[in-house]
Write an enzyme that holds these catalytic residues in place. Structure first.
Site, short mmCIF file in Angstrom:
data_model
loop_
_atom_site.label_atom_id
_atom_site.label_comp_id
_atom_site.label_asym_id
_atom_site.label_seq_id
_atom_site.Cartn_x
_atom_site.Cartn_y
_atom_site.Cartn_z
N GLN A 173 -58.83 -74.02 31.22
CA GLN A 173 -59.74 -72.93 31.57
C GLN A 173 -60.80 -72.68 30.50
O GLN A 173 -61.80 -72.02 30.77
CB GLN A 173 -58.95 -71.65 31.81
N ARG A 231 -53.47 -66.83 21.48
CA ARG A 231 -52.62 -67.67 22.31
C ARG A 231 -53.51 -68.68 23.04
O ARG A 231 -54.40 -68.29 23.79
CB ARG A 231 -51.84 -66.83 23.33
N HIS A 277 -49.66 -75.47 30.14
CA HIS A 277 -50.32 -74.47 30.98
C HIS A 277 -50.95 -75.21 32.17
O HIS A 277 -52.16 -75.19 32.37
CB HIS A 277 -51.36 -73.69 30.18
N ASN A 335 -45.97 -72.14 30.75
CA ASN A 335 -46.62 -70.97 31.30
C ASN A 335 -46.32 -70.89 32.78
O ASN A 335 -46.68 -71.78 33.54
CB ASN A 335 -48.14 -71.04 31.11
N GLU A 336 -45.61 -69.84 33.17
CA GLU A 336 -45.39 -69.53 34.57
C GLU A 336 -44.83 -70.69 35.39
O GLU A 336 -45.47 -71.16 36.33
CB GLU A 336 -46.68 -69.02 35.21
N ASN A 366 -45.86 -62.57 31.48
CA ASN A 366 -47.24 -62.45 31.95
C ASN A 366 -47.23 -61.39 33.04
O ASN A 366 -46.79 -61.66 34.16
CB ASN A 366 -47.75 -63.76 32.53
N TYR A 401 -49.19 -58.47 35.27
CA TYR A 401 -50.46 -57.92 35.72
C TYR A 401 -50.28 -56.79 36.72
O TYR A 401 -51.04 -55.84 36.73
CB TYR A 401 -51.31 -59.00 36.41
N GLU A 410 -49.39 -62.18 28.61
CA GLU A 410 -50.67 -61.97 29.29
C GLU A 410 -50.66 -60.61 29.98
O GLU A 410 -49.66 -60.22 30.58
CB GLU A 410 -50.90 -63.01 30.41
N TRP A 457 -55.26 -61.08 28.56
CA TRP A 457 -55.93 -62.15 29.28
C TRP A 457 -57.25 -61.58 29.75
O TRP A 457 -57.24 -60.75 30.63
CB TRP A 457 -55.10 -62.65 30.47
N GLU A 482 -61.35 -69.57 36.45
CA GLU A 482 -60.14 -68.96 36.99
C GLU A 482 -59.55 -69.78 38.15
O GLU A 482 -59.54 -69.34 39.30
CB GLU A 482 -60.44 -67.50 37.38
N TRP A 483 -59.08 -70.98 37.88
CA TRP A 483 -58.36 -71.80 38.85
C TRP A 483 -59.04 -71.81 40.22
O TRP A 483 -60.23 -72.09 40.28
CB TRP A 483 -56.89 -71.36 38.95
N PHE A 521 -62.37 -62.27 33.67
CA PHE A 521 -61.24 -61.60 33.02
C PHE A 521 -61.50 -61.27 31.55
O PHE A 521 -60.63 -60.77 30.86
CB PHE A 521 -60.00 -62.51 33.08
C1 PNW Z 1 -52.03 -66.21 35.19
N1 PNW Z 1 -49.64 -62.58 39.94
O1 PNW Z 1 -51.72 -66.49 36.53
C2 PNW Z 1 -52.30 -67.54 34.47
O2 PNW Z 1 -51.34 -67.77 33.45
C3 PNW Z 1 -53.67 -67.65 33.88
O3 PNW Z 1 -53.99 -68.99 33.62
C4 PNW Z 1 -54.66 -66.99 34.81
O4 PNW Z 1 -55.97 -67.23 34.46
C5 PNW Z 1 -54.36 -65.51 34.81
O5 PNW Z 1 -53.01 -65.25 35.17
C6 PNW Z 1 -55.25 -64.69 35.71
O6 PNW Z 1 -55.03 -65.00 37.06
C7 PNW Z 1 -51.22 -65.47 37.33
O7 PNW Z 1 -49.80 -62.73 41.19
C8 PNW Z 1 -51.52 -65.48 38.69
O8 PNW Z 1 -49.03 -61.56 39.49
C9 PNW Z 1 -50.98 -64.54 39.55
C10 PNW Z 1 -50.15 -63.55 39.06
C11 PNW Z 1 -49.84 -63.51 37.72
C12 PNW Z 1 -50.38 -64.47 36.86
#
Ligand code: PNW
Length: 464
Positions: free
Chosen positions: A26, A83, A127, A172-173, A287, A289, A362, A412, A419-420, A428
């Site tokens: 990214q 990180r 990642h 990561n995740e 991580n 959110y 994150e 983050w 962003e993917w 972000f």
């Molecule tokens: C993360 N959710 O993905 C990734 O680790 C990062 O690379 C990404 O850029 C960032 O979050 C922002 O999207 C996530 O649904 C995607 O809770 C979805 C979730 C959490 C993290």
């Protein structure tokens, strides 16, 4: 929930660390430089229709060339850690075999430049950017062959950088890349490797004294009613996301609900594996959110319609309850702002797993990038400031009032970035990146806010 008008570094224990987070694909760009091999995301972004704005991260925010400048930005905010992730294909262009000196040199320069400015590296090994060669050879994470190659790669990273890197995140995740990459197919092509941890323990731990964790994507699932069936459903949702990875590491087996509902697809955990697994983690990376309401899927309707992995848990998740939304939305559809969720999340890990050391690896939100949004508005990101203020207040309460052992917090992200699936359409960053003008970095109001908040020690907090 808790809400403090003036949160500052002083509201956290001594030694609590603050940083920003990023990932190689990214951020770095320079995909054809430095002898880097092709990764599955290079390939995936070329497929038609997968990325909203048809972009890729060939250039991204060009951190490969601009890391010194970016480190200045971190330094200016007063961040303690950075990180970032290592691109496996920079170290092993073919995924395995002989390492690339150029790749190793790049990360040496990055790490040294950070340390020179007093910022500590916090390094993710994986990642999501698997070397394409391993996907071609044996379907990547679907094959147990990847375990050895990952161990080989991890060993080299520990050996090359471990004299200076004291925090490692293996994955990561894993939940996210397993489901999105291999089940739903919406992200580039899960399973987990304990060997990396044991390799470190065996060869490096004593000498280097670092710590290893995993970073789990952890949505807080809140029961939509007080009914037992909905509480159980929320428990299953937690099992199928967080428990999937933490139960094996803490208890040596998968969660009971997974054994009951997806027995036929769970890999067997032998006694020997179970022994290797238990205790193979020094901290839990979270991580976090957002949060969702959760109800029991009594009729298993999702299973009939979708038959995907997320239907296995027999839950229905929704941001709505009686017409009211769980929290205001950020730009991304999945990201509702729910500050109390982070407090429940770390309490959940504390209660279920015996209060292990936790690090928020994150947390952050995005603003949108539409045609009617002025630069001025984007830079004055009051919503993001409220977001961090409220999440941090709740985190501080979890530490001070609930005794949760949380030791750090990463935003983050430092910069707007790629962003993917959303490409460059959401932002972000604490810093704005002008994608039309030489990738110039401009601080948003939130960067200044962090700077103030990190300067203030306990009892010095004034209105921020
Ligand atoms: C993360 N959710 O993905 C990734 O680790 C990062 O690379 C990404 O850029 C960032 O979050 C922002 O999207 C996530 O649904 C995607 O809770 C979805 C979730 C959490 C993290």
């Amino acid at each position: 929930f808790v809400r403090s008008e003036s949160i500052s570094r002083g509201d956290f224990p001594d030694g609590f660390i603050f940083g920003t987070a990023s990932s190689a694909y990214q951020f770095e760009g320079a995909v054809n430089e430095g002898n880097r091999g092709v990764s599955i995301w290079d390939t995936f972004t070329r497929l038609p229709g997968r990325i909203l704005d048809f972009s890729n991260a060939d250039m991204a925010v060009d951190q490969y060339h601009r890391f010194k400048n970016d480190i200045e930005l971190m330094k200016d905010m007063g961040m303690d850690f950075y990180r970032f992730s290592i691109s496996w294909s920079r170290i092993f262009p073919n995924g395995t075999g002989e390492p690339s000196a150029e790749g190793i040199n790049y990360y040496n320069s990055l790490i040294d430049a950070l340390l020179e400015k007093g910022i500590q590296p916090f390094v993710t090994l994986y990642h999501w950017d698997l070397p394409q060669m391993l996907e071609d050879q044996y379907e990547g994470w679907l094959s147990t062959q990847v375990i050895k190659d990952f161990e080989h790669y991890a060993y080299l990273c520990f050996k090359s950088f471990g004299d200076r890197v004291k925090y490692w995140v293996t994955f990561n995740e894993p939940h996210n890349f397993a489901l999105h990459g291999y089940d739903l197919g919406i992200q580039a092509p899960g399973r987990c490797s304990i060997l990396a941890y044991r390799t470190y323990q065996q060869h490096f731990k004593e000498r280097q004294g670092g710590q290893i964790g995993m970073a789990l994507d952890a949505i807080w699932y809140e029961p939509i009613t007080d009914l037992d069936e909905d509480k159980d459903a929320a428990g299953r949702a937690m099992d199928f996301s967080v428990g999937w990875f933490l139960d094996p590491i803490f208890f040596g087996k998968y969660p009971l609900s997974m054994e009951q509902l997806v027995a036929e697809r769970l890999p067997e955990i032998t006694d020997a594996t179970s022994k290797m697994l238990v205790g193979s983690l020094d901290f839990v990376g979270i991580n976090h959110y957002t949060s969702l309401y959760t109800r029991n899927d009594r009729t298993r309707i999702r299973k009939l319609v979708l038959q995907d992995a997320s239907s296995d848990a027999a839950v229905i998740t929704t941001p709505y309850r009686k017409g009211a939304v769980i929290g205001e939305r950020a730009a991304s559809r999945w990201l509702h702002i729910v500050p109390w969720g982070i407090r429940k999340m770390v309490n959940y890990v504390k209660n279920k797993y015996g209060n292990p050391p936790m690090i928020i690896t994150e947390n952050g939100m995005d603003d949108s990038n539409g045609p009617f949004i002025t630069l001025e508005k984007t830079l004055q990101d009051d919503k993001r400031i409220r977001f961090h203020r409220d999440y941090l207040s709740n985190l501080s309460a979890a530490i001070r009032e609930d005794n949760c052992d949380v030791r750090g917090y990463f935003v983050w992200s430092l910069l707007d970035n790629w962003e993917w699936n959303m490409g460059y359409t959401v932002r972000f960053g604490l810093y704005y990146v002008d994608f039309n003008n030489n990738l110039t970095r401009i601080p948003k109001a939130s960067a200044q806010w962090f700077k103030n908040m990190l300067r203030l020690k306990r009892d010095m907090s004034s209105d921020i």
